[in-house]
Design a protein around this motif. Sequence first.
Motif, short mmCIF file in Angstrom:
data_model
loop_
_atom_site.label_atom_id
_atom_site.label_comp_id
_atom_site.label_asym_id
_atom_site.label_seq_id
_atom_site.Cartn_x
_atom_site.Cartn_y
_atom_site.Cartn_z
N ARG A 1 9.47 13.53 -6.77
CA ARG A 1 8.67 13.47 -7.99
C ARG A 1 8.82 12.13 -8.70
O ARG A 1 7.92 11.71 -9.42
CB ARG A 1 9.03 14.63 -8.91
N ALA B 1 -2.20 24.27 -4.53
CA ALA B 1 -2.65 23.59 -5.74
C ALA B 1 -4.08 23.11 -5.62
O ALA B 1 -4.49 22.20 -6.30
CB ALA B 1 -1.71 22.43 -6.06
N PHE C 1 5.90 11.62 -11.39
CA PHE C 1 5.90 12.75 -12.32
C PHE C 1 7.21 12.84 -13.11
O PHE C 1 7.29 13.53 -14.11
CB PHE C 1 5.65 14.07 -11.59
N LEU D 1 -0.96 7.17 -4.06
CA LEU D 1 -0.19 7.99 -3.13
C LEU D 1 -0.93 9.32 -2.97
O LEU D 1 -1.72 9.70 -3.81
CB LEU D 1 1.21 8.26 -3.68
N GLY E 1 -10.63 12.93 -4.99
CA GLY E 1 -10.02 11.61 -5.14
C GLY E 1 -11.04 10.49 -4.93
O GLY E 1 -11.01 9.47 -5.62
N PHE F 1 1.42 19.96 -2.46
CA PHE F 1 2.38 20.74 -3.24
C PHE F 1 2.76 22.01 -2.50
O PHE F 1 2.09 22.45 -1.58
CB PHE F 1 1.80 21.08 -4.59
N ALA G 1 6.50 9.94 -6.81
CA ALA G 1 5.12 10.25 -7.18
C ALA G 1 4.79 9.78 -8.59
O ALA G 1 3.63 9.56 -8.92
CB ALA G 1 4.87 11.75 -7.07
N PRO H 1 1.27 8.12 -12.36
CA PRO H 1 0.93 8.70 -11.05
C PRO H 1 -0.46 8.29 -10.58
O PRO H 1 -0.66 8.02 -9.39
CB PRO H 1 1.00 10.21 -11.29
N ASN H 2 -1.43 8.22 -11.51
CA ASN H 2 -2.80 7.94 -11.07
C ASN H 2 -3.03 6.47 -10.72
O ASN H 2 -4.13 6.09 -10.35
CB ASN H 2 -3.82 8.42 -12.11
N TRP I 1 -2.15 21.75 -10.75
CA TRP I 1 -3.54 21.30 -10.79
C TRP I 1 -3.63 19.95 -11.48
O TRP I 1 -4.33 19.05 -10.99
CB TRP I 1 -4.43 22.33 -11.49
N LEU J 1 -4.32 12.02 -7.42
CA LEU J 1 -5.58 11.61 -6.78
C LEU J 1 -6.30 10.54 -7.60
O LEU J 1 -7.41 10.15 -7.28
CB LEU J 1 -6.48 12.82 -6.58
N GLY J 2 -5.64 10.10 -8.68
CA GLY J 2 -6.19 8.98 -9.44
C GLY J 2 -6.85 9.36 -10.75
O GLY J 2 -7.33 8.48 -11.47
N ARG K 1 -7.26 16.81 1.29
CA ARG K 1 -7.54 16.27 -0.04
C ARG K 1 -6.62 15.09 -0.34
O ARG K 1 -7.02 14.09 -0.92
CB ARG K 1 -7.35 17.37 -1.09
N ALA K 2 -5.34 15.24 0.11
CA ALA K 2 -4.36 14.20 -0.19
C ALA K 2 -4.64 12.93 0.61
O ALA K 2 -4.42 11.82 0.10
CB ALA K 2 -2.95 14.71 0.09
N GLN L 1 -3.85 14.04 -11.06
CA GLN L 1 -3.28 12.73 -11.41
C GLN L 1 -2.99 11.89 -10.17
O GLN L 1 -3.31 10.70 -10.12
CB GLN L 1 -1.96 12.91 -12.15
N MET M 1 -0.38 13.56 -2.24
CA MET M 1 0.70 14.55 -2.33
C MET M 1 0.18 15.94 -2.03
O MET M 1 -0.93 16.30 -2.42
CB MET M 1 1.31 14.51 -3.73
N PRO N 1 -8.51 9.92 0.23
CA PRO N 1 -8.68 8.60 -0.40
C PRO N 1 -7.88 7.49 0.30
O PRO N 1 -7.77 6.41 -0.25
CB PRO N 1 -8.17 8.81 -1.83
N LEU O 1 3.15 12.25 0.32
CA LEU O 1 4.33 12.99 -0.14
C LEU O 1 4.09 14.47 0.07
O LEU O 1 3.06 15.00 -0.35
CB LEU O 1 4.58 12.70 -1.63
#
Lengths: 293, 353
Positions: free
Chosen positions: B47, B85, B52, B77, B99, B81, B50, B72-73, A188, A195-196, B146-147, A193, B79, B150, B156
């Motif tokens: 990762r 998630a 992470f 990109l 996003g 999972f 991304a 990451p933010n 989550w 997503l910004g 969702r990925a 993160q 992603m 934006p 990814l």
Amino acid sequence: MMIQAPASPAPPRRLSFEWLGVAPFIIFALMFLAFPTLYLLAGAFIGRDGQFTFDNIAALFTDQIIAAYWISIRISGASAILGAAIGLAMALAIIRGRLPAPLRAAVMTFSGVASNFAGVPLAFAFIATLGRLGLVTIILKTVFGLDIYRSGFNLLSFWGLTLTYLYFQIPLMVLIIAPAIDGLKKEWSEAAQILGATPWQFWRYIGLPILWPSVLGTLSLLFANAFGAIATAYGLTGSSLNIVPILLYAQIRGDALQNPGLGAALALGMVLITACANIIYLVISARSERWMK
Amino acid sequence: MAFLDVSKLTKSYGSNTVVKGVSFGFDKGEFISLLGPSGCGKTTILRMIAGFETPSSGTVMVDGQDITSLKPNQRQLGMVFQAYALFPNLNVGDNIGFGLKIAGVPAEERRARVVDMLKLIGLPGFETRYPYEMSGGQQQRVALARAIAPRPRMLLLDEPLSALDAKIRVSLREEIRAIQRELGITTVFVTHDQEEALSISDRIVVMNAGNIEQLGAPHDIYNTPKTRFVATFVGQLNNLDVTVADPVARTVSLDGQIITVPNLPAGISANAAMVLTVRPEVLSVGQRPGNDVTLNGTVEDVTFLGSVIRIRVKLGHNVVSLDTFNDQRAAPPQRGEVITVTLAGKDLLVLAN
């Protein structure tokens, strides 16, 4: 001619053996929760002469008793809210923060001990440290030149009692909220993160809303925990701070003030307030948990 | 310059190096799979792309920008999972719009984009549903929406299909590929499932123990594997223990049956033992045009797989498995039956270990 087989006797219905396992719970719940509550309910409506009366309930609405309820609610509320906030911050730090792993174990173990440290020993510990002649008070005065009593602090006051309650409220929050924080999936926060979102935005929109029902639940538990505490308050303040449990104790301990009917009414009032706290919790958490079914 | 450029990427945890100086580059719009067994470092690479995980050394560039040290933010990109998630406290519309909300897109525009996205993933009208009210496949589709909502620079996918059941897995992977083509978005897909990688990718990076074993288009990887690992990991493979008969004539002996192997490397000595490999579908029962090697064997086992029949044939002390299409007018061979197996000698591979 038809031959009828003898009807086989139905196997005797027996109480399953498993019930024996929960028997202690049922017996205790009946003896020490259900029956006393009924006894209180009845007692609150019986006068000294043994007749039905509303006098005891009416007596609750005197200034002294309303003031006692009010200060009880304030102390319980303050210690529950502060305990929940500080405990949540601590639990988040040790579980989600990048602190050394052994720290978590140390804090959890300490919380287990501290959350059970209440009553006269806790009161004594605070008198010995933050009392007028307490160790910490004197060190602050002699070493740092800070006289906390002169600046308005008093252990035998609203904030003194709240501070003392926090000693077990914070650890209790840490213990109860930790599993809920563990339940927050790493994905989550990673999804947020990528997503910004900043960490703060993750907590604002995702993390805290998910924890919210658990925080509310623990808050109501902390409130009840403080509201019913008598030994700590009595050990600390004697009867100088009139909170409801102390007033109640005065009615039933058998000195001149004794009025068991009023005691029952006071206790009934406490039951109602605790029940209100729980109902508020149930309503709010049912609304915020609709996505967790 | 490549759109996604990964250069000498290394990741160590203490003394354990899980990614060992990996480099690759891909063009805009490509669908790339990182394929390998668990623990091969493919997820760690994803990762690191991304953000992470921080690489121990090496760089990641996207569209000419070095993103190695960005958070990451800040990477723009998208992603998806492995586990669902989706944010459980937000409904589908708010999940997809998350996003955009963070990016400060006005509510009206956000709502319009959510509607578009739901149309794209085939779930129109699902805005007010909560994740717990949907199946796993639907949740992953929302996660995909969702990925990409934006409009990220790259997508990814971290084993997004592995938690789903077989049928949905196949239909969803086709859907992912169709959406990817429609949007033209560069996509990196991590999977341990070779069929998934072969069917969906423009190019595949086959990984083993932190290194790239082979990088190429699916048909290259399958038809001309460069190493034994790639050959065995991607698709089925038969091993034949043979001894070299005549190195000059390039013949080997398979338990007495002589085979000409055009791929036999030069400089090998007579009577040397070696292993040849051959794909099951290269072998045929009976003659087939172009097959220049004929072998005799006995049927050891027959497995009926519907459209395909898999037959295990004993050739001397070797056992090979071969696939033939089901023929409704002819019964499959019986166990113990003596049959002729043919193949083209050029399809026999000699692989480096």
